[in-house]
Design an enzyme around this catalytic site. Structure first.
Site, PDB file in Angstrom:
ATOM      1  N   SER A  16       0.760  -1.382  -0.161  1.00  0.00           N
ATOM      2  CA  SER A  16       0.049  -0.028  -0.065  1.00  0.00           C
ATOM      3  C   SER A  16       0.736   1.377  -0.040  1.00  0.00           C
ATOM      4  CB  SER A  16      -0.864  -0.029   1.488  1.00  0.00           C
ATOM      5  OG  SER A  16      -1.265   1.251   1.512  1.00  0.00           O
TER       6      SER A  16
ATOM      7  N   TYR B  87      -2.411  -0.778  10.893  1.00  0.00           N
ATOM      8  CA  TYR B  87      -2.541  -1.295   9.541  1.00  0.00           C
ATOM      9  C   TYR B  87      -1.251  -0.966   8.478  1.00  0.00           C
ATOM     10  CZ  TYR B  87      -3.933  -1.683   4.589  1.00  0.00           C
ATOM     11  OH  TYR B  87      -3.980  -1.880   3.173  1.00  0.00           O
TER      12      TYR B  87
ATOM     13  N   LYS C  19       1.875  -3.531   6.730  1.00  0.00           N
ATOM     14  CA  LYS C  19       2.255  -3.705   5.410  1.00  0.00           C
ATOM     15  C   LYS C  19       3.831  -3.310   5.531  1.00  0.00           C
ATOM     16  CE  LYS C  19      -1.583  -4.308   3.295  1.00  0.00           C
ATOM     17  NZ  LYS C  19      -1.982  -5.626   2.944  1.00  0.00           N
TER      18      LYS C  19
HETATM   19  P1  NAD Z   1     -10.967  -7.266   0.962  1.00  0.00           P
HETATM   20  O1  NAD Z   1     -11.133  -7.266   2.292  1.00  0.00           O
HETATM   21  O2  NAD Z   1     -12.063  -7.012  -0.040  1.00  0.00           O
HETATM   22  O3  NAD Z   1     -10.171  -8.728   0.589  1.00  0.00           O
HETATM   23  C1  NAD Z   1      -9.271  -9.405   1.341  1.00  0.00           C
HETATM   24  C2  NAD Z   1      -9.726 -10.717   1.294  1.00  0.00           C
HETATM   25  O4  NAD Z   1      -8.870 -11.193   2.127  1.00  0.00           O
HETATM   26  C3  NAD Z   1     -11.111 -10.887   1.914  1.00  0.00           C
HETATM   27  O5  NAD Z   1     -11.659 -11.746   1.115  1.00  0.00           O
HETATM   28  C4  NAD Z   1     -10.905 -11.670   3.245  1.00  0.00           C
HETATM   29  O6  NAD Z   1     -11.928 -12.546   3.642  1.00  0.00           O
HETATM   30  C5  NAD Z   1      -9.674 -12.247   2.994  1.00  0.00           C
HETATM   31  N1  NAD Z   1      -8.857 -12.586   4.324  1.00  0.00           N
HETATM   32  C6  NAD Z   1      -8.475 -11.971   5.180  1.00  0.00           C
HETATM   33  N2  NAD Z   1      -7.916 -12.236   6.325  1.00  0.00           N
HETATM   34  C7  NAD Z   1      -7.813 -13.853   5.884  1.00  0.00           C
HETATM   35  C8  NAD Z   1      -7.157 -15.005   6.263  1.00  0.00           C
HETATM   36  N3  NAD Z   1      -6.611 -14.710   7.678  1.00  0.00           N
HETATM   37  N4  NAD Z   1      -7.528 -16.098   5.814  1.00  0.00           N
HETATM   38  C9  NAD Z   1      -7.988 -16.093   4.558  1.00  0.00           C
HETATM   39  N5  NAD Z   1      -8.461 -15.106   4.100  1.00  0.00           N
HETATM   40  C10 NAD Z   1      -8.538 -13.798   4.600  1.00  0.00           C
HETATM   41  O7  NAD Z   1      -9.856  -6.165   0.611  1.00  0.00           O
HETATM   42  P2  NAD Z   1      -9.308  -5.758  -0.647  1.00  0.00           P
HETATM   43  O8  NAD Z   1      -9.609  -4.211  -0.981  1.00  0.00           O
HETATM   44  O9  NAD Z   1      -9.463  -6.460  -1.748  1.00  0.00           O
HETATM   45  O10 NAD Z   1      -7.688  -5.643  -0.378  1.00  0.00           O
HETATM   46  C11 NAD Z   1      -6.826  -6.733  -0.855  1.00  0.00           C
HETATM   47  C12 NAD Z   1      -5.349  -6.385  -0.246  1.00  0.00           C
HETATM   48  O11 NAD Z   1      -5.073  -5.272  -0.798  1.00  0.00           O
HETATM   49  C13 NAD Z   1      -5.310  -6.409   1.066  1.00  0.00           C
HETATM   50  O12 NAD Z   1      -4.298  -6.960   1.837  1.00  0.00           O
HETATM   51  C14 NAD Z   1      -5.352  -4.922   1.507  1.00  0.00           C
HETATM   52  O13 NAD Z   1      -4.777  -4.429   2.602  1.00  0.00           O
HETATM   53  C15 NAD Z   1      -4.693  -4.527   0.396  1.00  0.00           C
HETATM   54  N6  NAD Z   1      -4.879  -3.025   0.130  1.00  0.00           N
HETATM   55  C16 NAD Z   1      -6.195  -2.700  -0.200  1.00  0.00           C
HETATM   56  C17 NAD Z   1      -6.487  -1.384  -0.493  1.00  0.00           C
HETATM   57  C18 NAD Z   1      -7.548  -0.753  -0.818  1.00  0.00           C
HETATM   58  O14 NAD Z   1      -7.957   0.388  -0.730  1.00  0.00           O
HETATM   59  N7  NAD Z   1      -8.575  -1.577  -1.154  1.00  0.00           N
HETATM   60  C19 NAD Z   1      -5.180  -0.362  -0.859  1.00  0.00           C
HETATM   61  C20 NAD Z   1      -3.932  -0.902  -0.543  1.00  0.00           C
HETATM   62  C21 NAD Z   1      -3.688  -1.994  -0.458  1.00  0.00           C
HETATM   63  C1  WQD Z   2      -9.878   9.283   0.669  1.00  0.00           C
HETATM   64  C2  WQD Z   2     -10.216  10.692   0.811  1.00  0.00           C
HETATM   65  C3  WQD Z   2     -10.568  11.487   3.420  1.00  0.00           C
HETATM   66  C4  WQD Z   2     -14.495   9.115   3.693  1.00  0.00           C
HETATM   67  C5  WQD Z   2      -7.101   4.320   2.822  1.00  0.00           C
HETATM   68  C6  WQD Z   2      -6.095   3.588   3.554  1.00  0.00           C
HETATM   69  C7  WQD Z   2      -4.868   3.489   2.787  1.00  0.00           C
HETATM   70  C8  WQD Z   2      -5.198   2.401   1.389  1.00  0.00           C
HETATM   71  C9  WQD Z   2      -6.484   2.928   0.739  1.00  0.00           C
HETATM   72  C10 WQD Z   2      -5.160   0.190   2.406  1.00  0.00           C
HETATM   73  C11 WQD Z   2      -9.549  11.112   2.392  1.00  0.00           C
HETATM   74  C12 WQD Z   2     -11.811  11.516   2.376  1.00  0.00           C
HETATM   75  C13 WQD Z   2     -13.150   9.779   2.928  1.00  0.00           C
HETATM   76  C14 WQD Z   2     -15.393   9.918   3.876  1.00  0.00           C
HETATM   77  C15 WQD Z   2     -14.065  11.980   3.304  1.00  0.00           C
HETATM   78  N1  WQD Z   2      -6.013   1.267   1.967  1.00  0.00           N
HETATM   79  N2  WQD Z   2     -13.089  11.063   2.933  1.00  0.00           N
HETATM   80  N3  WQD Z   2     -15.386  11.443   3.817  1.00  0.00           N
HETATM   81  O1  WQD Z   2      -7.499   7.689   3.647  1.00  0.00           O
HETATM   82  O2  WQD Z   2      -6.603   7.825   1.341  1.00  0.00           O
HETATM   83  O3  WQD Z   2      -6.612   5.622   2.191  1.00  0.00           O
HETATM   84  O4  WQD Z   2      -7.355   3.716   1.790  1.00  0.00           O
HETATM   85  O5  WQD Z   2      -3.964   0.186   2.089  1.00  0.00           O
HETATM   86  O6  WQD Z   2      -4.067   2.759   3.538  1.00  0.00           O
HETATM   87  O7  WQD Z   2      -5.534   4.796   4.525  1.00  0.00           O
HETATM   88  O8  WQD Z   2      -8.906   6.500   1.502  1.00  0.00           O
HETATM   89  O9  WQD Z   2     -11.201   6.438   0.851  1.00  0.00           O
HETATM   90  O10 WQD Z   2     -10.787   6.668   3.399  1.00  0.00           O
HETATM   91  O11 WQD Z   2     -10.185   8.416   1.762  1.00  0.00           O
HETATM   92  O12 WQD Z   2     -14.072  13.168   3.017  1.00  0.00           O
HETATM   93  O13 WQD Z   2     -16.615   9.638   4.625  1.00  0.00           O
HETATM   94  O14 WQD Z   2     -11.727  10.759   1.078  1.00  0.00           O
HETATM   95  O15 WQD Z   2     -10.185  12.445   4.268  1.00  0.00           O
HETATM   96  O16 WQD Z   2      -9.375  12.611   1.923  1.00  0.00           O
HETATM   97  P1  WQD Z   2      -7.313   7.008   2.108  1.00  0.00           P
HETATM   98  P2  WQD Z   2     -10.243   6.881   1.961  1.00  0.00           P
END
Ligand code: NAD
Ligand code: WQD
Length: 338
Positions: free
Chosen positions: A124, A149, A153
């Site tokens: 991330s 969190y 990572k």
């Molecule tokens: P998500 O929660 O939709 O998907 C994660 C999946 O992992 C889920 O299906 C959950 O059931 C499964 N899971 C969690 N712990 C588990 C375990 N112990 N055993 C088996 N399955 C397990 O999230 P996502 O948005 O698809 O994110 C996928 C990955 O990408 C995550 O690692 C997340 O941290 C990372 N990521 C997501 C974002 C985002 O904004 N969505 C941004 C950066 C990084």
């Molecule tokens: C985006 C913008 C909020 C909700 C997070 C994690 C990051 C990554 C992606 C996993 C910000 C604003 C949000 C609301 C708002 N995840 N906002 N009202 O915080 O950039 O990133 O998700 O790795 O690690 O921190 O994403 O979608 O929460 O926010 O104004 O109700 O929207 O302040 O500026 P963020 P977000």
């Protein structure tokens, strides 16, 4: 060639499954459905016309995941399995460290036992921390994370780098996602958060569909053009395509690489709301409120390396992201209904 998607039933995993299958890869999905449900994979099967082998398993359970490696010829693993809610990680840090780190260790141990040498990890942009200036380059040092969190990572990146140092045959790609939004063009799969969404886009679309009354925009006094925070929003199908390129690359290169997966173009919260309203012809009630703790004013990628090395760049713009989010939300007001 078979790719194991650990956490593959989730938001990004399910979209990646579609792109991998469409590119000719076999996929095997392992998930404990702690933040997803089997329906997402059924929908992927409908979209692709292919049957997907799935395992309901906790990835931390090394013994249980061994079965997957015994029964399938796995060439590469993509590790999506993790807990991802920033606020919850502050309330329940031990649960986050336990789940996210243990899934990583179990996968690495089991891969080693079965001689699987390729792993791609869902990292991330959060690992850049607070100190690095935007845009973020992969060459920058990991920063001081603002929540547990983020630390999971950063720690997992370190674990992968150390494991690859100790085993030169192990190839690792760390993909640093920026802000994934949008949904598959069919509207059949998309993001399905439990309860009140933490992230902006699901909140916007739930206000639009009438599930929530009003969006609060967190702060309009940031040092940005319109005072609201800017982020590098990326269409989840572009992100999925980035995973296919990473799999293509890791299958042909012994490597340890980091790639930013973003567009390189920041948009503000107000721009997101305005674009969503314009593209979809629907009002999104919103008010401006206080800043949210831990938010950075700006966060965006330099995405050149992924283009230069993987030949990947994003194809979809903000309008596509807003249109496809709404297409998913309006066709599935209750998500997958879990
Ligand atoms: P998500 O929660 O939709 O998907 C994660 C999946 O992992 C889920 O299906 C959950 O059931 C499964 N899971 C969690 N712990 C588990 C375990 N112990 N055993 C088996 N399955 C397990 O999230 P996502 O948005 O698809 O994110 C996928 C990955 O990408 C995550 O690692 C997340 O941290 C990372 N990521 C997501 C974002 C985002 O904004 N969505 C941004 C950066 C990084
Ligand atoms: C985006 C913008 C909020 C909700 C997070 C994690 C990051 C990554 C992606 C996993 C910000 C604003 C949000 C609301 C708002 N995840 N906002 N009202 O915080 O950039 O990133 O998700 O790795 O690690 O921190 O994403 O979608 O929460 O926010 O104004 O109700 O929207 O302040 O500026 P963020 P977000």
């Amino acid at each position: 060639m078979a790719v194991l998607l650990a956490g593959g039933a989730g938001y990004i995993g399910s979209h990646t499954a579609v792109e991998l299958i469409n590119s000719g890869y076999d996929v095997v999905v392992a998930d404990n459905y702690s933040n997803s449900c089997p329906e997402s994979i059924k929908r992927v099967e409908k979209i692709t016309g292919k049957t997907i082998k799935t395992y309901e398993v906790d990835i931390r359970d090394s013994q249980a995941i061994e079965k997957i490696f015994v029964e399938n010829d796995i060439d590469a693993v993509i590790h999506f399995a993790g807990l991802k809610a920033v606020g919850e990680s502050v309330q329940k840090p031990v649960m986050y460290y336990r789940n996210n780190i243990d899934t990583t260790l179990s996968l690495l141990e089991t891969m080693s036992k079965y001689n699987v040498k390729n792993i791609i990890f869902s990292s991330s942009a959060t690992v850049y921390g607070e100190e690095n200036p935007v845009p973020y380059f992969e060459t920058m040092k990991r920063g001081v994370c603002t929540n547990p969190y983020g630390w999971t990572k950063a720690m997992m990146e370190q674990i992968f780098e150390d494991a690859a140092k100790a085993d030169p045959e192990l190839s690792v790609i760390l993909l640093r996602y920026f802000n994934p939004i949008g949904a598959h063009e069919s509207g059949m799969i998309g993001e399905d958060p439990h309860g009140i969404p933490n992230n902006l886009m699901p909140y916007v679309s739930q206000v639009a569909v009438g599930k929530r009354e009003c969006l609060t925009i967190f702060g309009n006094d940031y040092p940005t053009a319109d005072g609201t925070c800017t982020r590098d929003y990326i269409h989840v199908m572009d992100l999925a395509a980035g995973h296919v390129k990473a799999v293509d690359y890791i299958m042909n290169n012994n490597c340890v690489e980091i790639f930013n997966l973003g567009t390189g173009v920041p948009y503000s919260v107000t721009e997101i709301v305005q674009t969503f309203e314009k593209v979809n012809g629907i009002k999104v009630n919103h008010v401006y409120g206080a800043r949210r703790d831990g938010d950075l004013a700006e966060c965006y990628a330099n995405a050149d390396k992924a283009y230069e090395v993987l030949g990947w760049k994003t194809q979809r713009n903000l309008e596509d992201m807003c249109r496809d989010t709404w297409n998913w939300q309006k066709n599935n007001p209750e998500g997958y209904g879990r």
